[in-house]
Design a protein around this motif. Structure first.
Motif, PDB file in Angstrom:
ATOM      1  N   GLY A  71       0.832  -1.187   0.000  1.00  0.00           N
ATOM      2  CA  GLY A  71       0.000   0.000   0.000  1.00  0.00           C
ATOM      3  C   GLY A  71       0.871   1.242   0.000  1.00  0.00           C
ATOM      4  O   GLY A  71       0.704   2.143   0.822  1.00  0.00           O
ATOM      5  N   CYS A  72       1.792   1.304  -0.955  1.00  0.00           N
ATOM      6  CA  CYS A  72       2.822   2.345  -0.950  1.00  0.00           C
ATOM      7  C   CYS A  72       2.294   3.720  -1.329  1.00  0.00           C
ATOM      8  O   CYS A  72       2.972   4.729  -1.106  1.00  0.00           O
ATOM      9  N   GLY A  73       1.089   3.802  -1.908  1.00  0.00           N
ATOM     10  CA  GLY A  73       0.542   5.100  -2.287  1.00  0.00           C
ATOM     11  C   GLY A  73       1.477   5.835  -3.228  1.00  0.00           C
ATOM     12  O   GLY A  73       1.932   5.296  -4.235  1.00  0.00           O
ATOM     13  N   CYS A  74       1.809   7.067  -2.885  1.00  0.00           N
ATOM     14  CA  CYS A  74       2.662   7.898  -3.739  1.00  0.00           C
ATOM     15  C   CYS A  74       4.151   7.735  -3.436  1.00  0.00           C
ATOM     16  O   CYS A  74       4.972   8.527  -3.888  1.00  0.00           O
ATOM     17  N   GLY A  75       4.502   6.717  -2.661  1.00  0.00           N
ATOM     18  CA  GLY A  75       5.884   6.286  -2.565  1.00  0.00           C
ATOM     19  C   GLY A  75       6.724   6.812  -1.426  1.00  0.00           C
ATOM     20  O   GLY A  75       7.884   6.417  -1.274  1.00  0.00           O
ATOM     21  N   GLY A  76       6.178   7.682  -0.580  1.00  0.00           N
ATOM     22  CA  GLY A  76       6.989   8.285   0.468  1.00  0.00           C
ATOM     23  C   GLY A  76       7.563   7.284   1.447  1.00  0.00           C
ATOM     24  O   GLY A  76       8.739   7.384   1.836  1.00  0.00           O
ATOM     25  N   THR A  77       6.748   6.319   1.879  1.00  0.00           N
ATOM     26  CA  THR A  77       7.254   5.338   2.842  1.00  0.00           C
ATOM     27  C   THR A  77       8.267   4.401   2.192  1.00  0.00           C
ATOM     28  O   THR A  77       9.241   3.995   2.832  1.00  0.00           O
ATOM     29  N   THR A  78       8.057   4.077   0.922  1.00  0.00           N
ATOM     30  CA  THR A  78       9.025   3.225   0.221  1.00  0.00           C
ATOM     31  C   THR A  78      10.368   3.923   0.130  1.00  0.00           C
ATOM     32  O   THR A  78      11.418   3.294   0.306  1.00  0.00           O
ATOM     33  N   ALA A  79      10.341   5.228  -0.124  1.00  0.00           N
ATOM     34  CA  ALA A  79      11.592   5.989  -0.198  1.00  0.00           C
ATOM     35  C   ALA A  79      12.297   6.014   1.149  1.00  0.00           C
ATOM     36  O   ALA A  79      13.538   5.944   1.227  1.00  0.00           O
ATOM     37  N   GLU A  80      11.525   6.100   2.230  1.00  0.00           N
ATOM     38  CA  GLU A  80      12.124   6.086   3.564  1.00  0.00           C
ATOM     39  C   GLU A  80      12.808   4.749   3.833  1.00  0.00           C
ATOM     40  O   GLU A  80      13.912   4.699   4.398  1.00  0.00           O
ATOM     41  N   ILE A  81      12.160   3.667   3.416  1.00  0.00           N
ATOM     42  CA  ILE A  81      12.766   2.340   3.585  1.00  0.00           C
ATOM     43  C   ILE A  81      14.004   2.211   2.711  1.00  0.00           C
ATOM     44  O   ILE A  81      15.033   1.659   3.128  1.00  0.00           O
ATOM     45  N   ALA A  82      13.923   2.724   1.475  1.00  0.00           N
ATOM     46  CA  ALA A  82      15.057   2.634   0.554  1.00  0.00           C
ATOM     47  C   ALA A  82      16.290   3.316   1.134  1.00  0.00           C
ATOM     48  O   ALA A  82      17.422   2.829   0.984  1.00  0.00           O
ATOM     49  N   ALA A  83      16.099   4.440   1.812  1.00  0.00           N
ATOM     50  CA  ALA A  83      17.221   5.140   2.427  1.00  0.00           C
ATOM     51  C   ALA A  83      17.853   4.295   3.523  1.00  0.00           C
ATOM     52  O   ALA A  83      19.074   4.345   3.732  1.00  0.00           O
ATOM     53  N   ALA A  84      17.023   3.504   4.225  1.00  0.00           N
ATOM     54  CA  ALA A  84      17.548   2.680   5.318  1.00  0.00           C
ATOM     55  C   ALA A  84      18.310   1.464   4.812  1.00  0.00           C
ATOM     56  O   ALA A  84      19.321   1.066   5.403  1.00  0.00           O
ATOM     57  N   VAL A  85      17.850   0.851   3.725  1.00  0.00           N
ATOM     58  CA  VAL A  85      18.508  -0.374   3.244  1.00  0.00           C
ATOM     59  C   VAL A  85      19.700  -0.060   2.350  1.00  0.00           C
ATOM     60  O   VAL A  85      20.557  -0.927   2.132  1.00  0.00           O
ATOM     61  N   GLY A  86      19.761   1.164   1.826  1.00  0.00           N
ATOM     62  CA  GLY A  86      20.917   1.585   1.053  1.00  0.00           C
ATOM     63  C   GLY A  86      21.016   0.938  -0.319  1.00  0.00           C
ATOM     64  O   GLY A  86      20.137   0.193  -0.754  1.00  0.00           O
ATOM     65  N   GLU A  87      22.108   1.229  -0.988  1.00  0.00           N
ATOM     66  CA  GLU A  87      22.305   0.760  -2.366  1.00  0.00           C
ATOM     67  C   GLU A  87      22.461  -0.753  -2.448  1.00  0.00           C
ATOM     68  O   GLU A  87      22.217  -1.343  -3.512  1.00  0.00           O
ATOM     69  N   THR A  88      22.849  -1.379  -1.367  1.00  0.00           N
ATOM     70  CA  THR A  88      23.021  -2.834  -1.384  1.00  0.00           C
ATOM     71  C   THR A  88      21.711  -3.575  -1.124  1.00  0.00           C
ATOM     72  O   THR A  88      21.654  -4.795  -1.263  1.00  0.00           O
ATOM     73  N   GLY A  89      20.673  -2.850  -0.725  1.00  0.00           N
ATOM     74  CA  GLY A  89      19.369  -3.450  -0.476  1.00  0.00           C
ATOM     75  C   GLY A  89      18.364  -3.009  -1.521  1.00  0.00           C
ATOM     76  O   GLY A  89      18.718  -2.435  -2.557  1.00  0.00           O
ATOM     77  N   ALA A  90      17.091  -3.277  -1.251  1.00  0.00           N
ATOM     78  CA  ALA A  90      16.030  -2.880  -2.175  1.00  0.00           C
ATOM     79  C   ALA A  90      14.739  -2.647  -1.406  1.00  0.00           C
ATOM     80  O   ALA A  90      14.406  -3.409  -0.491  1.00  0.00           O
ATOM     81  N   ALA A  91      14.045  -1.593  -1.775  1.00  0.00           N
ATOM     82  CA  ALA A  91      12.697  -1.341  -1.266  1.00  0.00           C
ATOM     83  C   ALA A  91      11.766  -1.351  -2.464  1.00  0.00           C
ATOM     84  O   ALA A  91      12.002  -0.651  -3.459  1.00  0.00           O
ATOM     85  N   ILE A  92      10.717  -2.148  -2.389  1.00  0.00           N
ATOM     86  CA  ILE A  92       9.782  -2.292  -3.507  1.00  0.00           C
ATOM     87  C   ILE A  92       8.383  -1.994  -2.996  1.00  0.00           C
ATOM     88  O   ILE A  92       7.919  -2.580  -2.021  1.00  0.00           O
ATOM     89  N   GLY A  93       7.713  -1.058  -3.663  1.00  0.00           N
ATOM     90  CA  GLY A  93       6.361  -0.672  -3.279  1.00  0.00           C
ATOM     91  C   GLY A  93       5.322  -1.313  -4.171  1.00  0.00           C
ATOM     92  O   GLY A  93       5.548  -1.503  -5.369  1.00  0.00           O
ATOM     93  N   VAL A  94       4.178  -1.641  -3.597  1.00  0.00           N
ATOM     94  CA  VAL A  94       3.064  -2.187  -4.373  1.00  0.00           C
ATOM     95  C   VAL A  94       1.790  -1.467  -3.957  1.00  0.00           C
ATOM     96  O   VAL A  94       1.579  -1.186  -2.775  1.00  0.00           O
ATOM     97  N   ASP A  95       0.961  -1.131  -4.940  1.00  0.00           N
ATOM     98  CA  ASP A  95      -0.290  -0.443  -4.663  1.00  0.00           C
ATOM     99  C   ASP A  95      -1.317  -0.791  -5.725  1.00  0.00           C
ATOM    100  O   ASP A  95      -0.977  -1.143  -6.867  1.00  0.00           O
ATOM    101  N   LEU A  96      -2.584  -0.637  -5.335  1.00  0.00           N
ATOM    102  CA  LEU A  96      -3.716  -0.988  -6.187  1.00  0.00           C
ATOM    103  C   LEU A  96      -4.005   0.056  -7.249  1.00  0.00           C
ATOM    104  O   LEU A  96      -4.532  -0.258  -8.324  1.00  0.00           O
ATOM    105  N   ASP A  97      -3.678   1.331  -6.970  1.00  0.00           N
ATOM    106  CA  ASP A  97      -4.134   2.421  -7.832  1.00  0.00           C
ATOM    107  C   ASP A  97      -3.063   2.841  -8.833  1.00  0.00           C
ATOM    108  O   ASP A  97      -1.949   3.200  -8.453  1.00  0.00           O
TER     109      ASP A  97
END
Length: 295
Positions: free
Chosen positions: A56-82
């Motif tokens: 339920g990532c919506g417009c992506g703000g929370t996914t971006a926050e997670i991406a900053a935490a996991v860094g370039e060696t990790g991955a944050a992937i958002g999924v949403d219905l709309d």
């Protein structure tokens, strides 16, 4: 209560109509709405190199926050219905992957397996929450963790109804409000239902913790009223209304929100949440029905 297919169709239609408001207020949602997910983000404790799913990532703000935490060696992937919100998320954060999908009808989310899953205020909106949570669990690696938030009951979230009731008399017809366990803000007011849902979806070590936060907004009655109207059930009707109707809706909303305002300081909107944590595998510890696990 409507059948699941009807509820899914209703949900898709609602978000298609609501998306414009969420996109317009995406920055405010990220900033002012951050306390809605802070407890789950803290409990998630994303680490560098992890792969984390944002449901339920919506417009992506929370996914971006997670991406900053996991860094370039990790991955944050958002999924949403709309579709419109996923498009907005991709435009706002071009370096992050976002998928357009209904979490309830997937086998697993593309990019699985994930080390963890996060969800801010989405599980309560699923037409078939067991199916949606089962997809999340299948998308996690063995031992993967879930951290999420949902609203509690309406009594501890009074500003939600105030915003709608203040605006509604000045607008056209609104979408039908949820009944009983239908998807909506208070679908998981009963924490026992939330425990059953996650257990039936195959999660273990489920914990439900009471969490009280406040959303703080600036002392701008017109702007705050418009934000809450546009991201709520009256949003589509508000955008379709003539300017005079919109102004009356904002004024009506502002009147009912006045009890949460301190002039010269701003708004403090009391919000009651459940913090939800669970594991994709492991040994459960009396989580199915014991009330002492509801903190």
């Amino acid at each position: 209560m409507a059948d699941t297919a009807s509820l899914r169709a209703r949900s898709a239609a609602f978000w298609a109509g609501a998306a414009a408001g969420w996109i317009r207020h995406a920055d405010r949602q990220d900033e002012t709405g951050r306390p809605l997910g802070t407890a789950a983000m803290d409990r998630l404790a994303a680490r560098p190199a992890e792969r984390i799913l944002d449901v339920g990532c919506g417009c992506g703000g929370t996914t971006a926050e997670i991406a900053a935490a996991v860094g370039e060696t990790g991955a944050a992937i958002g999924v949403d219905l709309d579709e419109a919100m996923v498009t907005a998320a991709r435009q706002r954060y071009p370096g992050i992957r976002f998928h357009l999908a209904d979490i309830e009808t997937l086998d697993v989310v593309p990019g699985a397996p994930f080390d963890a899953a996060f969800s801010r205020m989405t599980l309560m909106l699923l037409a078939d929450p067991v199916a949606g949570c089962r997809t999340i669990r299948r998308s996690l690696r063995p031992g993967g963790r879930l951290a999420a938030t949902v609203f509690r009951d309406s009594g501890v979230n009074p500003w939600l109804s105030a915003a709608m009731l203040g605006a509604a008399p000045h607008l056209g017809p609104l979408p039908p409000l949820p009944v009983g366990d239908e998807p909506g803000p208070f679908a998981f007011a009963d924490p026992a239902r939330l425990v059953r849902t996650l257990t039936n979806a195959g999660f273990t070590a489920v914990t439900i913790t009471q969490c009280d936060v406040a959303l703080e907004a600036p002392d701008d009655a017109d702007a705050v009223a418009e934000w809450l109207i546009e991201v709520g059930p009256a949003g589509a009707a508000y955008r379709a209304a003539p300017p005079a109707g919109q102004a009356s809706a904002r004024a009506g909303c502002a009147r009912l929100l006045g009890r949460f305002r301190e002039p010269g300081v701003g708004y403090r909107l009391p919000t009651g949440l459940w913090l939800v944590t669970a594991n994709a595998a492991g040994t459960p510890t009396h989580h199915e029905t014991r009330e002492d696990n509801i903190q």
